[in-house]
Structure formats: C-alpha cells, structure tokens
Design an enzyme around this catalytic site. Structure first.
Site, mmCIF file in Angstrom:
data_model
loop_
_atom_site.group_PDB
_atom_site.id
_atom_site.type_symbol
_atom_site.label_atom_id
_atom_site.label_comp_id
_atom_site.label_asym_id
_atom_site.label_seq_id
_atom_site.Cartn_x
_atom_site.Cartn_y
_atom_site.Cartn_z
ATOM 1 N N ARG A 1 -3.581 -5.234 14.458
ATOM 2 C CA ARG A 1 -2.431 -5.394 15.341
ATOM 3 C C ARG A 1 -2.345 -6.833 15.836
ATOM 4 N NH1 ARG A 1 -1.239 -1.383 13.349
ATOM 5 N NH2 ARG A 1 -0.652 0.623 14.255
ATOM 6 N N THR B 1 -9.862 4.431 11.045
ATOM 7 C CA THR B 1 -9.704 3.542 12.212
ATOM 8 C C THR B 1 -9.053 4.250 13.403
ATOM 9 O OG1 THR B 1 -7.659 2.729 11.222
ATOM 10 C CG2 THR B 1 -9.647 1.403 10.883
ATOM 11 N N GLY C 1 0.952 -1.804 8.775
ATOM 12 C CA GLY C 1 2.106 -0.946 8.546
ATOM 13 C C GLY C 1 3.156 -1.132 9.615
ATOM 14 N N ARG C 2 3.096 -0.277 10.653
ATOM 15 C CA ARG C 2 4.190 -0.214 11.624
ATOM 16 C C ARG C 2 4.585 -1.533 12.281
ATOM 17 N NH1 ARG C 2 1.422 5.105 14.033
ATOM 18 N NH2 ARG C 2 -0.319 3.959 13.126
ATOM 19 N N ASP D 1 -3.513 4.272 -1.592
ATOM 20 C CA ASP D 1 -4.385 4.755 -0.503
ATOM 21 C C ASP D 1 -4.321 6.280 -0.475
ATOM 22 O OD1 ASP D 1 -6.006 4.877 1.689
ATOM 23 O OD2 ASP D 1 -4.452 4.274 3.124
ATOM 24 N N LEU D 2 -4.895 6.895 -1.509
ATOM 25 C CA LEU D 2 -4.771 8.354 -1.664
ATOM 26 C C LEU D 2 -5.990 9.087 -1.119
ATOM 27 C CD1 LEU D 2 -3.062 8.395 -5.170
ATOM 28 C CD2 LEU D 2 -2.009 8.435 -2.903
ATOM 29 N N LYS D 3 -7.011 8.348 -0.729
ATOM 30 C CA LYS D 3 -8.194 8.899 -0.051
ATOM 31 C C LYS D 3 -8.668 10.184 -0.725
ATOM 32 C CE LYS D 3 -6.864 7.003 4.448
ATOM 33 N NZ LYS D 3 -5.416 6.787 4.246
ATOM 34 N N LEU D 4 -9.021 10.076 -2.004
ATOM 35 C CA LEU D 4 -9.441 11.269 -2.748
ATOM 36 C C LEU D 4 -10.753 11.823 -2.187
ATOM 37 C CD1 LEU D 4 -8.796 10.184 -6.453
ATOM 38 C CD2 LEU D 4 -7.178 11.115 -4.790
ATOM 39 N N HIS D 5 -10.869 13.143 -2.189
ATOM 40 C CA HIS D 5 -12.115 13.797 -1.763
ATOM 41 C C HIS D 5 -12.068 15.239 -2.252
ATOM 42 C CE1 HIS D 5 -15.749 14.455 0.330
ATOM 43 N NE2 HIS D 5 -15.255 15.160 1.327
ATOM 44 N N ASP D 6 -12.933 15.556 -3.239
ATOM 45 C CA ASP D 6 -12.919 16.895 -3.835
ATOM 46 C C ASP D 6 -14.244 17.050 -4.582
ATOM 47 O OD1 ASP D 6 -12.094 19.345 -5.120
ATOM 48 O OD2 ASP D 6 -10.014 18.699 -4.967
ATOM 49 N N ILE D 7 -14.388 18.110 -5.362
ATOM 50 C CA ILE D 7 -15.608 18.210 -6.161
ATOM 51 C C ILE D 7 -15.603 17.060 -7.170
ATOM 52 C CG2 ILE D 7 -15.803 20.713 -5.851
ATOM 53 C CD1 ILE D 7 -14.811 20.997 -8.786
ATOM 54 N N GLY D 8 -16.810 16.704 -7.625
ATOM 55 C CA GLY D 8 -16.951 15.502 -8.451
ATOM 56 C C GLY D 8 -16.050 15.486 -9.677
ATOM 57 N N ASN D 9 -16.004 16.596 -10.422
ATOM 58 C CA ASN D 9 -15.218 16.621 -11.653
ATOM 59 C C ASN D 9 -13.739 16.320 -11.376
ATOM 60 O OD1 ASN D 9 -15.020 17.314 -14.573
ATOM 61 N ND2 ASN D 9 -13.657 18.886 -13.761
ATOM 62 N N LYS E 1 0.845 -1.202 0.000
ATOM 63 C CA LYS E 1 0.000 0.000 0.000
ATOM 64 C C LYS E 1 0.879 1.251 0.000
ATOM 65 C CE LYS E 1 -2.234 1.773 3.723
ATOM 66 N NZ LYS E 1 -2.101 3.244 3.652
HETATM 67 O O1 LIG Z 1 -9.161 4.033 8.284
HETATM 68 C C1 LIG Z 1 -7.973 3.951 7.900
HETATM 69 C C2 LIG Z 1 -7.607 4.133 6.583
HETATM 70 C C3 LIG Z 1 -6.286 3.985 6.227
HETATM 71 N N1 LIG Z 1 -5.341 3.695 7.141
HETATM 72 C C4 LIG Z 1 -3.944 3.540 6.674
HETATM 73 O O2 LIG Z 1 -3.515 2.196 6.951
HETATM 74 C C5 LIG Z 1 -2.178 2.190 7.423
HETATM 75 C C6 LIG Z 1 -2.140 1.603 8.805
HETATM 76 O O3 LIG Z 1 -0.829 1.647 9.289
HETATM 77 P P1 LIG Z 1 -0.402 1.074 10.740
HETATM 78 O O4 LIG Z 1 1.033 1.489 10.832
HETATM 79 O O5 LIG Z 1 -0.592 -0.414 10.665
HETATM 80 O O6 LIG Z 1 -1.264 1.719 11.767
HETATM 81 C C7 LIG Z 1 -1.678 3.632 7.345
HETATM 82 O O7 LIG Z 1 -1.015 3.778 6.114
HETATM 83 C C8 LIG Z 1 -2.948 4.467 7.334
HETATM 84 O O8 LIG Z 1 -2.797 5.648 6.574
HETATM 85 C C9 LIG Z 1 -5.695 3.531 8.447
HETATM 86 O O9 LIG Z 1 -4.855 3.249 9.329
HETATM 87 N N2 LIG Z 1 -7.020 3.645 8.796
#
Ligand SMILES: O=c1ccn([C@@H]2O[C@H](COP(=O)(O)O)[C@@H](O)[C@H]2O)c(=O)[nH]1
Length: 236
Positions: A183, A122, A212-213, A65-73, A38
């Site tokens: 986790r 989350t 991730g971490r 995972d760019l989480k886009l959010h803007d006007i529709g166009n 990701k």
């Molecule tokens: O609701 C959300 C949406 C995206 N994320 C992304 O997932 C990873 C989680 O990383 P950890 O290090 O395992 O916490 C991170 O890139 C977030 O931007 C999210 O956590 N929750």
C-alpha cells in the site's frame, strides 16, 4: 546472481475484475506504466486464462495466482496443463506435498513457468493463524514454509514484505520474493493485515510487488502505477 529487474517490471498489477473486457480496458488505460499483470480467482474463473494467453502474445508478463492445493497427482497435472499458457509465475500453497507436485509438473512440462509458494496470506495476522490451528506466529510459519520451498526447489516465495528480509536469509539470493499487501502511504488497507509501502518493500529486498485495489480503484490508474514505480526506483 539473478538478473537485475527494472523498477517497472517489479510492479505486478492484480486484475481482480469480473470480466476480461474490464481487465483489458484497465490495461489499456495503464499503457506502458506497467508490463506485468496478475490473474487470480475472479478473472481466472471468468475467461482469464484466455486473456493470459493474449497478454503473453502481446508481450506482457502474466502471473497466474491460482494458489493450487490438492492431492499431489492433481497438482502435478494441473501445473502441466497451465504451463502451456506462457505465464511467468504460478502460485501454489506452500505445503511440502503440494510444492513437490508442482515442481514435478513444472519439470515434466519443460516450460519456463516459475512456481511460487504462498507461505501465509497477507490478510492473516498471528490471531488468524491461531484460529486456523497453527501454534506458530505468522513470521515463524513463513520461515518454516520458505525453508521447505527452498529444499524442494520452488522458484520463489509469496509473503508480506514485512517478512522479506527474514525470508531472504532463508532462501538466499537466487529465489524470488513476491509480495502482495503493498500500500502506498495513505492508501486504504482493506482486508490486508501485513501491509508495507512500495519503498519499504524494495529496501527489504523484495523482487516484485503486487498491487491491486490502489491501482484498479483509482481515478487515474496509470498515474498511480507510475508513482509506485517511481517510489520503488528511488528506494533501490
Ligand atoms: O498472501 C497473499 C497472496 C495473494 N494476494 C493477492 O494479491 C492481490 C492483492 O490485491 P490488493 O487489492 O492490492 O489488496 C489480490 O489479488 C490477492 O488475491 C494477497 O493479497 N495476499
């Protein structure tokens, strides 16, 4: 019914690092223990889209995972530009106007890119949702957004695995549930608030977990990735 997903392909490793060199070193260390990566804000704004194309060419799967959010166009055209990268997933925030625009961009691009709607981050609990002006609990807000995503024709949902069973009942078997906030038992939680183990996520009907971490910060990331995959395999 959807195609079965192997436990290894269920794991998506979040490459939240500063440079593509660091990310490539991590991918090398993880080796065949993971196949799906990701790319989010940090790497996306630092050459990550080029890395995404290289990973796709090398046979890996990529989640933008760019989480886009803007006007529709703007969302529609952004999705059309991103569709050429060859990524598997792209996130947008799960607001109806945004999801409609993303679905339209996906359809116009004619690529296999799947759009995922991020319901409630989350790192949010009920108090955070209240502070942001929402009268609903996180669970209810997730359910409302999941229903909208299904009605609009979005390919999947991002939520916590804590809501996965409820979301599955709303979206049915054919759409994907992808869950960050994962986790392994005993791992540091950090800023996440709705946290679930890999095994519990599988039992709740999640398709893919994002980690991730716990992997990127480990002394032996390959070993942690393998353990997560084994834990999911045992729970399926
Ligand atoms: O609701 C959300 C949406 C995206 N994320 C992304 O997932 C990873 C989680 O990383 P950890 O290090 O395992 O916490 C991170 O890139 C977030 O931007 C999210 O956590 N929750």
């Amino acid at each position: 019914m959807p195609e079965p997903i192997s436990p290894r392909d269920r794991l998506i490793v979040a490459l939240d690092m500063a440079t593509t060199d660091e990310a490539e070193r991590l991918i090398e260390r993880i080796g065949d223990a993971a196949s799906f990566y990701k790319i989010g804000y940090r790497l996306g704004y630092a050459g990550g889209l080029g890395l995404a194309e290289r990973l796709v060419r090398g046979g890996r799967k990529v989640f933008l995972d760019l989480k886009l959010h803007d006007i529709g166009n703007t969302v529609e055209e952004g999705v059309q530009s991103l569709a050429g990268i060859g990524a598997t997933f792209l996130t947008v925030h799960a607001y109806p106007q945004t999801m409609r625009a993303a679905a339209s961009g996906r359809d116009k691009a004619g690529s296999g890119l799947k759009i995922l709607g991020v319901t409630v981050l989350t790192s949010y609990d009920d108090a955070d949702a209240r502070e942001a002006g929402y009268a609903l609990s996180v669970a209810d807000l997730v359910a409302v957004r999941a229903a909208a995503a299904k009605a609009i024709g979005i390919d999947g949902i991002v939520c916590s695995a804590a809501e996965a069973a409820q979301v599955r009942a709303v979206i049915g078997p054919d759409r994907l549930i992808v869950t960050p906030g994962i986790r392994p038992a005993g791992a540091e939680i950090g800023d996440q608030k709705r946290v679930v183990t890999p095994a519990e996520a599988m039992r709740a009907g999640v398709d893919h977990v994002v980690v991730g971490r716990p992997i990127t910060g480990a002394g032996d990331p390959r070993d942690v990735a393998r353990r997560i995959v084994d834990e999911m395999a045992a729970a399926l």
